[in-house]
Motif scaffolding. Structure first.
Motif, PDB file in Angstrom:
ATOM      1  N   GLU A 271      51.349  79.991 147.755  1.00  0.00           N
ATOM      2  CA  GLU A 271      50.484  78.879 147.353  1.00  0.00           C
ATOM      3  C   GLU A 271      49.176  79.398 146.756  1.00  0.00           C
ATOM      4  N   GLY A 272      48.595  80.447 147.411  1.00  0.00           N
ATOM      5  CA  GLY A 272      47.354  81.034 146.913  1.00  0.00           C
ATOM      6  C   GLY A 272      47.541  81.645 145.533  1.00  0.00           C
ATOM      7  N   ALA A 273      48.655  82.331 145.335  1.00  0.00           N
ATOM      8  CA  ALA A 273      48.934  82.961 144.038  1.00  0.00           C
ATOM      9  C   ALA A 273      49.085  81.904 142.949  1.00  0.00           C
ATOM     10  N   HIS A 274      49.755  80.793 143.303  1.00  0.00           N
ATOM     11  CA  HIS A 274      49.961  79.717 142.335  1.00  0.00           C
ATOM     12  C   HIS A 274      48.626  79.087 141.945  1.00  0.00           C
ATOM     13  N   LEU A 275      47.769  78.878 142.964  1.00  0.00           N
ATOM     14  CA  LEU A 275      46.464  78.271 142.710  1.00  0.00           C
ATOM     15  C   LEU A 275      45.601  79.214 141.866  1.00  0.00           C
ATOM     16  N   ARG A 276      45.681  80.491 142.172  1.00  0.00           N
ATOM     17  CA  ARG A 276      44.925  81.473 141.399  1.00  0.00           C
ATOM     18  C   ARG A 276      45.365  81.468 139.934  1.00  0.00           C
ATOM     19  N   ALA A 277      46.688  81.388 139.736  1.00  0.00           N
ATOM     20  CA  ALA A 277      47.226  81.380 138.367  1.00  0.00           C
ATOM     21  C   ALA A 277      46.740  80.153 137.603  1.00  0.00           C
ATOM     22  N   ARG A 278      46.713  79.000 138.285  1.00  0.00           N
ATOM     23  CA  ARG A 278      46.256  77.781 137.616  1.00  0.00           C
ATOM     24  C   ARG A 278      44.781  77.858 137.254  1.00  0.00           C
ATOM     25  N   MET A 279      43.989  78.452 138.173  1.00  0.00           N
ATOM     26  CA  MET A 279      42.558  78.578 137.890  1.00  0.00           C
ATOM     27  C   MET A 279      42.316  79.488 136.700  1.00  0.00           C
ATOM     28  N   GLN A 280      43.094  80.557 136.625  1.00  0.00           N
ATOM     29  CA  GLN A 280      42.892  81.517 135.550  1.00  0.00           C
ATOM     30  C   GLN A 280      43.445  81.031 134.214  1.00  0.00           C
ATOM     31  N   SER A 281      44.339  80.047 134.266  1.00  0.00           N
ATOM     32  CA  SER A 281      44.994  79.616 133.027  1.00  0.00           C
ATOM     33  C   SER A 281      44.380  78.350 132.434  1.00  0.00           C
ATOM     34  N   ALA A 282      43.154  77.999 132.875  1.00  0.00           N
ATOM     35  CA  ALA A 282      42.528  76.779 132.354  1.00  0.00           C
ATOM     36  C   ALA A 282      42.343  76.862 130.845  1.00  0.00           C
ATOM     37  N   CYS A 283      41.900  78.018 130.371  1.00  0.00           N
ATOM     38  CA  CYS A 283      41.679  78.183 128.928  1.00  0.00           C
ATOM     39  C   CYS A 283      43.019  78.200 128.179  1.00  0.00           C
ATOM     40  N   LEU A 284      44.006  78.860 128.788  1.00  0.00           N
ATOM     41  CA  LEU A 284      45.340  78.930 128.159  1.00  0.00           C
ATOM     42  C   LEU A 284      45.917  77.527 127.988  1.00  0.00           C
ATOM     43  N   LEU A 285      45.790  76.726 129.025  1.00  0.00           N
ATOM     44  CA  LEU A 285      46.311  75.361 128.981  1.00  0.00           C
ATOM     45  C   LEU A 285      45.615  74.556 127.885  1.00  0.00           C
ATOM     46  N   SER A 286      44.297  74.710 127.788  1.00  0.00           N
ATOM     47  CA  SER A 286      43.546  73.996 126.754  1.00  0.00           C
ATOM     48  C   SER A 286      44.035  74.392 125.359  1.00  0.00           C
ATOM     49  N   ASP A 287      44.252  75.706 125.147  1.00  0.00           N
ATOM     50  CA  ASP A 287      44.718  76.170 123.836  1.00  0.00           C
ATOM     51  C   ASP A 287      46.124  75.666 123.530  1.00  0.00           C
ATOM     52  N   MET A 288      46.977  75.565 124.562  1.00  0.00           N
ATOM     53  CA  MET A 288      48.339  75.048 124.351  1.00  0.00           C
ATOM     54  C   MET A 288      48.304  73.586 123.935  1.00  0.00           C
ATOM     55  N   GLU A 289      47.418  72.828 124.591  1.00  0.00           N
ATOM     56  CA  GLU A 289      47.322  71.406 124.245  1.00  0.00           C
ATOM     57  C   GLU A 289      46.827  71.236 122.814  1.00  0.00           C
ATOM     58  N   SER A 290      45.834  72.052 122.423  1.00  0.00           N
ATOM     59  CA  SER A 290      45.331  71.991 121.043  1.00  0.00           C
ATOM     60  C   SER A 290      46.438  72.364 120.058  1.00  0.00           C
ATOM     61  N   PHE A 291      47.220  73.380 120.422  1.00  0.00           N
ATOM     62  CA  PHE A 291      48.300  73.845 119.546  1.00  0.00           C
ATOM     63  C   PHE A 291      49.367  72.764 119.375  1.00  0.00           C
ATOM     64  N   LYS A 292      49.726  72.111 120.484  1.00  0.00           N
ATOM     65  CA  LYS A 292      50.729  71.044 120.414  1.00  0.00           C
ATOM     66  C   LYS A 292      50.234  69.899 119.542  1.00  0.00           C
ATOM     67  N   ALA A 293      48.927  69.568 119.674  1.00  0.00           N
ATOM     68  CA  ALA A 293      48.386  68.463 118.880  1.00  0.00           C
ATOM     69  C   ALA A 293      48.383  68.809 117.388  1.00  0.00           C
TER      70      ALA A 293
END
Length: 988
Positions: free
Chosen positions: A667-689
């Motif tokens: 659970e900790g590893a998953h949460l850490r990954a989500r915290m670190q991927s905030a910028c990645l997620l934003s870029d993916m959403e921009s790319f999809k749009a």
């Protein structure tokens, strides 16, 4: 066997009576030490070269022995020399006297400028000293002195050691030694006399010759000639005719406007007093013979002008007060203060007067009353300015730590853009268009973790130093800091960029305070861009709705040159504060619900790429030059993305601590990954749009090309085709990239939640600045101050060109970079750095003082100027410098003139103070008094040193002729005779 063993068990006890007494045990210990150090026998060295006592290397080794319960230290002092060839040693050494006796007659090293006192008195290259181990102990009684001398004599005789052995007697400050040296059939006794007052008959050469001859007691009627070496030392203390060239800083001119605000960016330099306190001139007559020269109580031939050898040394002032050293030291003292800014300036300043604060029950009712001023004027800075007026009303103008003139001068120096009306579009973020970024001096801030020398932080550090030293001390520092924080708040609220800061994210190579100011500038840039976007854009133009650095970056890189490194960095290092599931904050945009529905945002959750392909593309920045979407062949567009959140080093540490605390659980590893991927997620959403109908492979090809592997293969028709697939790490089950891609919605950057909340971050920075105590502030800015001081020292040294100082500066930079690069350096290490800076400043001040006194700049002939400059640099680096040409050389004539001027000044001073009756007495006094009062070019010598040498048979006329030596030194409060008298122990 049993019968034989019985008598053995009754063996009588053997007592060794050879070392029965404590005295004999002491002698055996001395012998043991001499044997351990291999000082047995005679080891002849090369003849002593001229000046080797000063230029050579001296070493020593020590041991401890005891006489009963009294501890002695035994020390062997010796000049390191190359070993001589020992072939044929036994044959040669039979009739050779010990090395020490030969050295008594050597004239090459008379009066060495820096050596052990026994070396100066006796000219020895090697000797052993036995002295009480504790400094407070002393051998005072005559019987104990004789006992020790007897011990030395026996030990030397038993071991055959030919190195002189001394015993220190009386109190250590008197430096009284007696000793002995033994050889085959010869012995030298070292004796000493030390008096406070000198008998009149021994103040001149004639009296000392009488002592020497009587002590030798030579039985020969025509006495062998006595060789004489004489040195008189004259001290010059009066520099009245040469003013000290250091000009103190003109503080009043700063306010008067003569110098201008730029004076606050300069550092003071130099010594407040003359760093050279005395000049010692040693006039030497190295080779004289008795009868050639007359020196008695009536007449003396020893005129210093006629001396064949002159040498000079300078005495440095003890810890001269240095301006730059004080500048840094006083600022460093702030680091130890505990008070907060409020405590220094007074807590009561914000309180309102009596009746206004008496009744607080109606405080909230004011909120319902009509506002007397327009709403747009209500801001934090306005409230603070109101508070400041009340502060001034309570404190009074005269009590303000900084007067308005000084404060305005400093603020204009720090914020030059404030001189004119602030333009609405902000100001340039750097003062210099072309900073000397490549120069070594400029890049020192990397090593010191300070700030660039053209930055606001650097200038602030210098201003605070100046205020601390000249304008109000700690209160002035607190006052300026309060004004500085208010200016930062004003600029944030009014979208004015802070000048003197490089654009871009905080530079982690700089000090934390500089990073905080850069972070505030980043916030102002974002807020300014957002506010301008809201004003100018009414349409849904993508590139204008999200103005910022992303567009510029895309234009500069170009579609073909986009690298994957920056984007990969984007995975990590984002602010964990900025990541959350809440939907409270959005970019300012047109919240058109129907448009959102029309774009299929709801359907995007369920539908696949086919449904997404029907969406209207949004947030496109530029078309990629080569790439197309894999499945429909449409051109691939680079989206407008959010800039990653800038971070200061304390936020990075905080984030890494939080990530580390999440632990290693799933659970900790998953949460850490989500915290670190905030910028990645934003870029993916921009790319999809921007690219409806795209797949993860399309995104990876743009974002991280190394994770998309293409290989050439032959298809069914036999044609070469490129076939691509994701890399191995992208195919790992439950991969973070795959999860993020599945959860990403096609939302352009302008509609996404902000990765970087500039409002919150700016308020955090402003709060951080506001709560800094002066001590914290000084800790932050001390690297900048040390950086500035080092630059100043380098600049001043370049004018003087002193080679020894260059080396010290290099060591100082190396030492400082090690100390300052780590957080919270120790006070002791910081003090060492400041001491080094002061030391270098003092050396440069000494060089300038000597150049002024010797008039190197006034020399018309180039050759003379070079000689004088060389002479001055030698005076700084060597203990004693030979004056070429003695009193007739160029430097000698200048020294002579210095003494003449000092003597004239002294005579004038005496004449002014002398009463007429005393003047008459002077004229009618005895011849001796008149002679003393007559004007001379030189004062009476402060020190007289004489060395008398001879080779005579002792104690009988048929004894072997052996070296005899006597050294005499006479000062105002000290008289010492050190004699070495040799005698023949075979024929007496």
């Amino acid at each position: 066997m049993a019968a034989d063993s019985e008598p053995e068990s009754e063996v009588f006890e053997i007592t060794d009576f050879t070392t029965a007494s404590e005295w004999e045990r002491f002698i055996s210990k001395v012998e043991e030490v001499l044997n351990d150090w291999k000082l047995i026998g005679n080891s002849l060295g090369k003849p002593l070269e001229k000046g080797v006592f000063t230029s050579g290397t001296w070493e020593e080794k020590s041991d401890e022995i005891s006489f009963a319960d009294f501890k002695f230290s035994v020390t062997h002092h010796y000049l390191v020399q190359e070993s001589t060839d020992k072939e044929g040693k036994d044959e040669v050494l039979e009739d050779v006297i010990p090395q020490a006796m030969q050295d008594l007659l050597c004239m090459n090293n008379d009066f060495p400028p820096r050596a052990h006192c026994l070396v100066r008195w006796y000219g020895l290259r090697e000797f052993v000293v036995i002295a009480p181990a504790a400094n407070s102990d002393a051998v005072l009684s005559e019987s104990k002195c004789n006992l020790l001398l007897s011990s030395v004599s026996i030990a030397l005789g038993n071991t055959g050691c030919q190195v002189p052995l001394f015993v220190q007697i009386h109190h250590k400050w008197r430096r009284m030694y007696v000793g002995e040296c033994q050889g085959p059939g010869v012995r030298t006794d070292f004796e000493m006399v030390h008096l406070r007052k000198v008998p009149n008959q021994y103040t001149h050469l004639s009296g000392l010759l009488d002592i020497f001859k009587s002590k030798i007691g030579c039985p020969l009627t025509p006495l062998p000639p006595v060789s004489i070496a004489i040195r008189f030392t004259y001290v010059l203390q009066d520099w009245q005719q040469y003013f000290w060239p250091q000009q103190p800083p003109d503080i009043d001119a700063l306010v008067g406007g003569e110098v201008g605000g730029l004076e606050f960016g300069k550092l003071p330099f130099g010594a407040c007093e003359d760093p050279i306190s005395e000049l010692h001139l040693a006039t030497t007559w190295p080779h004289l013979t008795e009868g050639i020269i007359v020196d008695n109580d009536v007449y003396s031939d020893l005129d210093p002008i006629q001396a064949p050898h002159w040498s000079v040394r300078v005495r440095k002032a003890d810890n001269p007060q240095c301006l730059l050293g004080d500048f840094v030291t006083e600022f460093f003292k702030i680091c130890r203060r505990k008070e907060s800014t409020d405590e220094i300036l007074g807590r009561s300043t914000f309180e309102e007067e009596g009746r206004e604060i008496a009744d607080i029950t109606h405080a909230l009712s004011k909120l319902t009353e009509p506002a007397p001023v327009p709403i747009h004027k209500l801001s934090v800075s306005n409230m603070v300015h109101t508070a400041k007026k009340k502060i001034r009303k309570h404190r009074g103008v005269e009590e303000s730590p900084l007067n308005n003139d000084v404060l305005n001068t400093i603020l204009l120096f720090l914020f030059p853009d404030a001189a004119s009306e602030k333009p609405l579009d902000g100001t340039s973020s750097t003062d210099n268009n072309n900073p000397p970024s490549e120069s070594e001096e400029y890049n020192l801030y990397n090593q010191f973790k300070s700030a660039p020398s053209d930055s606001l932080t650097y200038k602030l550090a210098l201003c605070l130093c100046m205020i601390n030293l000249y304008h109000g001390g700690l209160k002035g520092v607190a006052h300026l800091w309060q004004e500085f924080v208010l200016e930062m708040r004003f600029r944030w609220e009014n979208n004015f960029l802070i000048p003197g800061l490089a654009s871009g994210p905080p530079d982690l190579r700089c000090c934390l305070l500089h990073q905080k100011l850069q972070m505030l500038n980043c916030c102002i840039e974002r807020k300014k861009a957002r506010d301008e976007g809201r004003k100018t854009n009414t349409s849904d133009n993508v590139t204008n709705t999200y103005p910022g650095d992303a567009g510029k970056a895309g234009d500069q890189l170009g579609p073909d040159n986009l690298k994957d490194t920056d984007k990969e960095k984007g995975e990590v290092g984002k602010s964990w504060d900025s990541w959350s599931d809440s939907e409270e904050e959005f970019f300012e945009c047109l919240s058109d619900t129907e448009e959102l529905k029309g774009n299929g945002q709801e359907g995007g959750k369920k539908g696949g790429p086919k449904e997404m392909a029907n969406l209207k593309p949004e947030g496109r920045l530029i078309q990629h030059g080569k790439l197309t979407l894999l499945h429909n062949g449409e051109p691939l567009y680079i989206p407008v993305t959010q800039e990653p959140a800038p971070m200061t080093e304390d936020l990075l540490e905080e984030q890494s601590e939080v990530l580390a605390k999440l632990g290693t659980s799933a659970e900790g590893a998953h949460l850490r990954a989500r915290m670190q991927s905030a910028c990645l997620l934003s870029d993916m959403e921009s790319f999809k749009a921007a690219n409806p109908g795209c797949f993860l492979e399309d995104f990876v090809r743009w974002y991280s090309p190394r994770d998309y592997i293409e290989e050439e293969t032959i298809d069914e028709k036999g044609n070469m085709v490129l076939k691509g697939e994701l890399s191995a790490r992208m195919k790992i089950p439950s991969n973070m990239w795959v999860e993020a891609w599945e959860t990403a919605k096609p939302i352009p950057a302008r509609r996404q939640r902000r990765l970087f909340d500039d409002t919150r971050e700016a308020e955090k920075v402003l709060h951080y600045l506001a709560v800094q105590k002066p001590a914290d502030l000084a800790r932050h800015l001390l690297p900048c101050v040390i950086h500035a001081a080092v630059l100043k020292v380098k600049e001043e040294e370049s004018l003087e060109n002193i080679s020894s100082v260059k080396k010290i500066i290099k060591q100082m930079i190396s030492h400082s970079s090690k100390v300052l690069h780590f957080p919270n350096p120790e006070d002791k290490k910081l003090e060492e750095i400041i001491h080094q800076i002061t030391n270098v400043e003092a050396i440069i001040a000494r060089a300038r003082s000597l150049k002024a006194k010797f008039g190197t700049e006034r020399c018309e002939q180039e050759e003379e100027k070079e000689d004088l400059e060389r002479f001055v640099s030698c005076l700084l680096e060597q203990p004693e410098v030979l004056v070429i040409g003695a009193g007739r050389g160029h430097a000698g004539r200048i020294i002579h003139k210095l003494f003449v001027n000092a003597q004239r000044h002294l005579i004038l001073f005496k004449a002014a103070a002398m009463a007429p009756a005393e003047e008459e007495l002077k004229r009618t006094g005895s011849p001796e008094e008149r002679r003393q009062n007559s004007v001379s070019d030189f004062p009476p010598p402060a020190g007289r040193e004489l060395i008398l040498r001879s080779t005579v048979p002792r104690p009988a006329p048929y004894s072997r002729a052996l070296p005899q030596r006597m050294y005499s030194v006479l000062t105002r409060e000290d008289f010492r005779l050190a004699g070495a008298f040799s005698s023949d122990t075979s024929f007496f």
